[in-house]
Design an enzyme around this catalytic site. Sequence first.
Site, PDB file in Angstrom:
ATOM      1  N   SER A   1       1.689  -9.698  -1.057  1.00  0.00           N
ATOM      2  CA  SER A   1       1.390  -8.263  -0.975  1.00  0.00           C
ATOM      3  C   SER A   1       1.686  -7.678   0.399  1.00  0.00           C
ATOM      4  O   SER A   1       1.986  -6.502   0.525  1.00  0.00           O
ATOM      5  CB  SER A   1      -0.075  -8.024  -1.340  1.00  0.00           C
ATOM      6  OG  SER A   1      -0.916  -8.871  -0.580  1.00  0.00           O
TER       7      SER A   1
ATOM      8  N   GLU B   1      -9.425   7.196   2.874  1.00  0.00           N
ATOM      9  CA  GLU B   1     -10.365   6.255   3.491  1.00  0.00           C
ATOM     10  C   GLU B   1      -9.567   5.032   3.909  1.00  0.00           C
ATOM     11  O   GLU B   1      -8.511   4.757   3.360  1.00  0.00           O
ATOM     12  CB  GLU B   1     -11.436   5.848   2.481  1.00  0.00           C
ATOM     13  CG  GLU B   1     -11.077   4.637   1.593  1.00  0.00           C
ATOM     14  CD  GLU B   1      -9.954   4.892   0.598  1.00  0.00           C
ATOM     15  OE1 GLU B   1      -9.581   6.064   0.408  1.00  0.00           O
ATOM     16  OE2 GLU B   1      -9.434   3.919   0.010  1.00  0.00           O
TER      17      GLU B   1
ATOM     18  N   LYS C   1       0.811  -1.217   0.000  1.00  0.00           N
ATOM     19  CA  LYS C   1       0.000   0.000   0.000  1.00  0.00           C
ATOM     20  C   LYS C   1       0.849   1.274   0.000  1.00  0.00           C
ATOM     21  O   LYS C   1       0.447   2.297  -0.525  1.00  0.00           O
ATOM     22  CB  LYS C   1      -0.941   0.004   1.202  1.00  0.00           C
ATOM     23  CG  LYS C   1      -1.979  -1.104   1.150  1.00  0.00           C
ATOM     24  CD  LYS C   1      -3.383  -0.553   1.090  1.00  0.00           C
ATOM     25  CE  LYS C   1      -4.394  -1.583   0.650  1.00  0.00           C
ATOM     26  NZ  LYS C   1      -4.403  -2.826   1.431  1.00  0.00           N
TER      27      LYS C   1
HETATM   28  C1  LIG Z   1      -5.217  -3.921   1.185  1.00  0.00           C
HETATM   29  C2  LIG Z   1      -4.496  -5.179   0.951  1.00  0.00           C
HETATM   30  C3  LIG Z   1      -4.834  -6.047  -0.118  1.00  0.00           C
HETATM   31  C4  LIG Z   1      -6.003  -5.818  -1.030  1.00  0.00           C
HETATM   32  O1  LIG Z   1      -5.986  -4.649  -1.789  1.00  0.00           O
HETATM   33  P1  LIG Z   1      -5.639  -4.622  -3.328  1.00  0.00           P
HETATM   34  O2  LIG Z   1      -5.959  -3.221  -3.716  1.00  0.00           O
HETATM   35  O3  LIG Z   1      -6.481  -5.629  -4.022  1.00  0.00           O
HETATM   36  O4  LIG Z   1      -4.199  -4.929  -3.470  1.00  0.00           O
HETATM   37  C5  LIG Z   1      -4.057  -7.163  -0.327  1.00  0.00           C
HETATM   38  N1  LIG Z   1      -3.019  -7.468   0.483  1.00  0.00           N
HETATM   39  C6  LIG Z   1      -2.677  -6.673   1.526  1.00  0.00           C
HETATM   40  C7  LIG Z   1      -1.523  -7.068   2.378  1.00  0.00           C
HETATM   41  C8  LIG Z   1      -3.398  -5.503   1.793  1.00  0.00           C
HETATM   42  O5  LIG Z   1      -3.054  -4.728   2.838  1.00  0.00           O
END
Ligand SMILES: *Cc1c(COP(=O)(O)O)cnc(C)c1O
Length: 417
Positions: free
Chosen positions: A378, A110, A88
Amino acid sequence: MNNSVDGFFDCYGGKYVAEVLRRPLDELEVAFKEAMADEKFLDELNTIQRDYIGRETPLYFAPTATRILGGAKIYIKLEGLANTGAHKINNAMGQCLLAKRMGKNRIIAETGAGQHGLATAAACAKLGLDCTVYMGEVDVKRQQPNVAAMELYGAKVVPVTSGSRTLKDAVNEAMRDWAANPENTHYVLGSALGPAPFPDIVREFQSVIGREVKKQCEERGVKIGAMVACVGGGSNSIGFFSPFIEQNDVRLIGVEAGGIGPGIGENATRMKGGASREGIMQGYKSRFLLDEDGQALPTRSISAGLDYCGIGPQLAALGKSGRVEFTSALDSEALDAVKFFAKNEGILFALESAHAGAAAIRIAKEIPSDQAIVINMSGRGDKDVFITSPVFRREKWLDFLHSEIERLESQKDVHEK
Ligand SMILES: *Cc1c(COP(=O)(O)O)cnc(C)c1O
């Protein structure tokens, strides 16, 4: 680059907003294009990515997982090693730097689970910007660790009490604030959705993930067979996929939250399933989980980041054309994947990312052993201890919480004395 055409990806996207928001969105689009053509801006962003975010993030070959699964070579992009613990920050920092360039010193955002709010609060602290984060009252209650971190970074967290008091309502509140204060305020939207130009902006700032993977694989002679990412709003996946969209020999696989099953209200599978419909919500046209009257349906997932009723318009279009394949993983499969990679590789996936891990485990044998599956991790899983511990070791966790309460109560006595 795989930009929208006038804000649309095939039939999805657009800018379905109240008149007052048209001007700020148009200004943002112009400023973004100028910034991306400005060497000085890109240099500054690069330096921050290197020194503050910690890029590039490693591409890790997972030898034990590869051996156990007995198919493709398993590689993991360790995006969770980025400062603040997830992808993020790539978008939050990019947009905050853009806001600064536009002369706006007030940032609003948000947040649902708090991960995007946390990244934005950190970026604002680093850049010296004023930060307000809108968060549903329900989420403020259940996500206290992230609220505490945002406050440490100096952000003001505003509980939203309208509607269902969750993410959707926080987005509405942020839009309202932006419409009222467009002169000095920039709205940092957290995923690759919302009205144009946000889907293009967020994808571009997140595509650093895919560009690094491409370079890392070329340097090491890794032939990619498939790339797998989890899909909430779609920012980590589209950033990861984007440099590979034209490369048709690479399978691109998006993994949605299968929750506890296929029933309505039991999952967040916007691309498949009985409640998946085209619609227009929160400023953009895409696929959503809607009832027959077009109202948003409740969603369910063990991972807060995937628990949302909409999906970014570019992914909806790529799903329609078949370029991105969509599948889902159940809560239980995500939990199993967390355990599998922790035990066998010493890597703790966030529950969101573990959905991608689960899908990779499932398809490892479909890809020849001289090719790679690259999983986008992610985020890392430290943040999930309040969710995973009650599942994996409920009694010990209850004991811990009781003893924490006792400890705090006894300290209160000390303070009162
Ligand atoms: C917020 C988040 C997501 C989902 O959001 P995307 O916009 O689909 O990437 C996925 N993995 C993590 C670790 C997150 O914090």
